[in-house]
Design a protein around this motif. Structure first.
Motif, PDB file in Angstrom:
ATOM      1  N   ASP B 102       0.832  -1.208   0.000  1.00  0.00           N
ATOM      2  CA  ASP B 102       0.000   0.000   0.000  1.00  0.00           C
ATOM      3  C   ASP B 102       0.864   1.254   0.000  1.00  0.00           C
ATOM      4  O   ASP B 102       0.535   2.249  -0.646  1.00  0.00           O
ATOM      5  N   LYS B 106       1.595   4.357  -3.282  1.00  0.00           N
ATOM      6  CA  LYS B 106       1.458   5.819  -3.196  1.00  0.00           C
ATOM      7  C   LYS B 106       2.414   6.533  -4.157  1.00  0.00           C
ATOM      8  O   LYS B 106       2.231   7.709  -4.457  1.00  0.00           O
ATOM      9  N   LYS B 193      -1.327  -2.585  -8.006  1.00  0.00           N
ATOM     10  CA  LYS B 193      -1.731  -2.485  -6.600  1.00  0.00           C
ATOM     11  C   LYS B 193      -1.754  -3.877  -5.972  1.00  0.00           C
ATOM     12  O   LYS B 193      -2.430  -4.769  -6.470  1.00  0.00           O
TER      13      LYS B 193
END
Lengths: 82, 283
Positions: B102, B106, B193
């Motif tokens: 995660d 970004k 992701k």
């Protein structure tokens, strides 16, 4: 579609089963572990938590005879070699 | 960019703090007080050979117990109980390896989506590398899960190599396959992701099967849905939450509950009967 009562029933069964397995493993389950040297030596009974700890340092393996055997003598390795 | 509309309920309040909650869990898994409680399994994917690991990795324990031909009562019991309560909420909110992915997501790089069927590879990894290969071929097999695991390479082998290098000792490199998987993983996390969680994670595969029956689940209220498909855009994992709210590929990040009509919510089987009646239109 699963209704809420069925979900509660399945949840209850899973949690009870999980708790029973956890309790049995933590309190009653043990395995005999042979020392590194010689398969004829006396095996030591290790509880499942102790066996998990051995696993985390790569301290046990399965011998050709099918018995669980320690991979070291004396001080345990610091970490699993894999 | 989809505008997120906060509904003001508890779920909406905590979603914005998900990274902080993941960071708080990381403190637990990294054992700040030097606790090495390796007689206990954690419910997350974190290599026990990591110098800071507090608990044992359940996947490593499952695989090694399979290799020893011993039934892992503690690991299976823990996964059953935790899975029954939370399902993949663990993946989205507590797993340190998910948190790492995660964080890297970004980084503003182009992101690519994966076909939905790739999620089934997780079950192949679970059955093959965690259960079958260890049971039939033992832990020496090159495809034994710990021998190829990128978490082990990153959290255990890398710190070990650094400390060997600093101490002036001979650096022991991981095997070629493990190193290749680590490099591929490190590249992939910047462009996809959660690639590990979505394609290969055997622990995620276990928790995903609990999604439909876990105590906490995603509740879809058909009466409130306006078919705006905002939830499709909010979901970063290619799921259509109004069709399959408890999808096997869902990691329960709960971003979809930010849809404006408030048709999706974190539900619980413990909800009182009065609340159930109010939500009787819900699935």
């Amino acid at each position: 579609m699963i209704n809420n009562n069925t979900k509660i029933l399945i949840f209850g069964v899973l949690v009870l089963l999980g708790a029973a397995l956890l309790a049995y493993g933590a309190l009653f389950h043990s395995n005999n572990v042979l020392p590194q040297q010689g398969e004829d030596s006396t095996a030591v009974a290790k509880s499942e938590p102790a066996l998990i700890k051995e696993v985390t340092v790569g301290g046990v393996t399965r011998a050709e005879s099918g018995k669980i055997k320690q991979t070291y003598t004396g001080k345990a390795p610091a970490a699993c070699a894999t | 960019m989809v505008r997120k509309i906060k509904a003001g309920n508890f779920t909406s309040k905590i979603i914005g703090r998900r990274m902080w909650i993941q960071a708080a869990f990381l403190v637990v898994w990294l054992g700040p007080f030097g606790l090495r409680l390796h007689t206990i399994c954690s419910p997350v994917f974190h290599c026990y050979a990591c110098p800071l690991a507090s608990f044992a990795c359940p996947i490593g324990v499952l695989a090694t117990f399979c290799a020893l031909h011993v039934f892992p009562f503690i690991a299976v019991g823990l996964l059953l109980a935790v899975g029954a309560f939370f399902g993949t909420l663990i993946c989205g909110w507590a797993c340190p390896f998910g948190f790492l992915q995660d964080l890297t997501a970004k980084v503003p790089t182009p992101k690519f989506d994966l076909p939905k069927f790739t999620g089934y590879f997780r079950y192949v990894v679970l059955i093959g590398a965690v259960l079958a290969i260890p049971y039939f071929f033992g832990e020496e097999h090159p495809l034994f899960v710990c021998r190829v695991c990128p978490a082990g390479a990153l959290e255990a082998a890398t710190p070990a190599m650094i400390s060997q290098s600093i101490a002036g000792e001979e650096v022991i490199w991981p095997n070629t396959l493990k190193l290749t998987i680590l490099i591929l993983f490190l590249v992939a996390i910047f462009f996809i992701k959660r690639p590990w969680c979505r394609v290969l994670c055997p622990l995620g595969a276990i928790f995903s099967v609990f999604n439909r029956v876990s105590a906490f689940f995603l509740r879809f209220n058909a009466d409130k849905c306006t078919h705006c498909e905002r939830c499709h855009k909010l979901c970063e994992y290619g799921i259509e939450p109004e069709k399959t709210p408890n999808d096997l590929n869902c990691i329960r990040c709960l971003e979809c509950t930010n849809c404006s009509p408030d048709a999706l919510n974190l539900g619980s089987i413990f909800k009182r009967a009065k609340d159930q009646r109010e939500n009787s239109g819900g699935k």
